[in-house]
Design an enzyme around this catalytic site. Sequence first.
Site, PDB file in Angstrom:
ATOM      1  N   LYS A  84       4.831  -1.263  -8.296  1.00  0.00           N
ATOM      2  CA  LYS A  84       6.111  -0.701  -8.701  1.00  0.00           C
ATOM      3  C   LYS A  84       7.229  -1.146  -7.775  1.00  0.00           C
ATOM      4  O   LYS A  84       8.326  -1.435  -8.196  1.00  0.00           O
ATOM      5  CB  LYS A  84       6.011   0.826  -8.747  1.00  0.00           C
TER       6      LYS A  84
ATOM      7  N   CYS B   9       0.856  -1.167   0.000  1.00  0.00           N
ATOM      8  CA  CYS B   9       0.000   0.000   0.000  1.00  0.00           C
ATOM      9  C   CYS B   9       0.899   1.225   0.000  1.00  0.00           C
ATOM     10  O   CYS B   9       2.080   1.133   0.305  1.00  0.00           O
ATOM     11  CB  CYS B   9      -0.850   0.011   1.252  1.00  0.00           C
TER      12      CYS B   9
END
Length: 606
Positions: free
Chosen positions: A601, A2
């Site tokens: 990412k 997150c």
Amino acid sequence: MCWIFWYRGKNDAVKILLHGLERLEYRGYDSAWVFVKKQSWDKSRIRAVGKVSALNWKVTDFLDAWYTQWIAHTRRATHGGVTEQNTHPHISNDGNRTIVHNGIVENYASIKKDLIKKWYRFDSETDTEVVANLLEEIHKDSKSMLETTQELQKQIRWAYALLIMHEGTPDTMIALRLWSPLVYAYNSEGEQYFSSDTQALSGYADKMIYLEDGDLIKVQWNDYTILSNGDVTKRDIETFDQKILEASKGEYKHFMLKEIYEQPAIIKRIYKWRVSFENNSLHADAFHGMGNESIKQITTVACGTANNAGWLWTYRFETLSKIPSHNEIASEYENKPFFLDESKLHIFVSQSGETADSLEVLKMLKEQGGKSFGVVNVVGSSIARMTDSGLYLRAGTEIWVASTKAFMAQSMCLLLVSLFLGKRRGMRLSKYQQIMRELEHLPSYIETVLDQTDHIRSIAMDLMQYKNFFFLWRGYQYPIAAESSLKFKEITYLHSEAYGAGELKHGSLALISEEMPTIFNLPNDEMFEQNLSNFQEIRARKGKICVIGDKRVEEADRQITIPETIDEIYPFLTAVAGQLLAYHVADLLGNDIDKPRNLAKSVTVK
Ligand code: M6R
């Protein structure tokens, strides 16, 4: 995984938060939320599954209100599905603690079991809600929120970046970090921020502090205190000098394409800092920490694309630098013995510098006194700070989730390291000069491959009808085939496998048919003839073949022609061809290339 973005200040918080979230979008997520609070009875969780844009209409009611706490967050599901219920923040049963979390609490299941026995109820499937309720439970015995949080640190096992708000101390925000990135930042206007990624802060904050593992920070209006192992500690305050994030795709249809096309310029930028073609030399300062003549073994450690880059250059550490080398996938290596001695160097390769698997190995290595060198893109990231020395990639911000230009920069930096070491260990001057000459031409060679984009798209039109692919290699082309196959999987969602050309005949040839095309990395190197025999084995079984190579192979169904060069340089060119092929197949299939499914990412969980 997150991504956290918290803001406190006098400006339009919701706009700032949404902007921050948009900048973090490139990291990959599946739900997003904003939390706003005026008073304890006036707080709202605005949550949306899907893109940040899905939040936009939901927050309109909160745009003009004066709220004192604002947090935003994107979530990529780890514990529990992609539902609004699992979206953060999570609130303790008594409603007094609100928690935001990045990471995975590994021992959450046993804690949850104990809490259920004490009649705590859970609305979500997340480990974060367990932390919220554990805090409530600990708070019953402890005096202050600070003491409660310190006790929490002892009870939960990594990894986390946690933000904790408590109704009893509304002006205070407590944050903890262990193995998940977290930066505290502020500016001269008195605005305060927390973010998991400095990209979100660009243009907002002047100063920032990278929290270290085990840190607990207590932030009040215009003031903060950092505790490490219970003691007040100071951390360096860095000036935020990064330019406003260039988040525009410019003339390109996708960020992926933009970053593929940036590669020649990135290579030139690396040269500017590391190479002097006028004197045929490398800037020795850049390689400090590498000059040690006692290095007798190198192990590269990384994950995914970065691992393919590390692995590729183990071939050249051996052939150019004459140092026995091998590569280790970080998530596997942490379960093996390191066999350390003074002469062994570990090179950690990473774009983000925050990959949990690589960090875990680095931490274990440091505990055992091993030597480390980092090849990292993000300045100030954990791997960059923890390794003994290293090189920054200077690839600029890589926006696209799947890596292209970072791979190119990693490969270039590692080639330069192998040259630097080779030169100190008696590498033949003629070989060194030949590589330097070809390096100077490399940006234009890559442009020659990029210029074939329309041709590669026409090949992609043929390939898009198939479901399974082999990417064949021999020798040093193995990591490139692995990288091309990884890129292909990541964005086309089709199955592909990198396979040794010479190994096919030992079983996997059984899969070759008209239905299974092969992408064959076939440069005109010393293995060319051997590879041609394998080529014929495939043809004999009616397999379609697309060759990536410099010498025309008449019987190939399709060919991407790369410029003729030397073995050390071919990988850069076959890699770019593989990137474009993956891009065009994915685009023709109509996939959302800039937001590929199930990818993040930077992978900050194990
Ligand atoms: O940030 P890092 O380079 O350490 O990340 C390692 C991998 O997670 C990363 O390369 C991943 O494989 C990308 N999705 C590749 O496109």
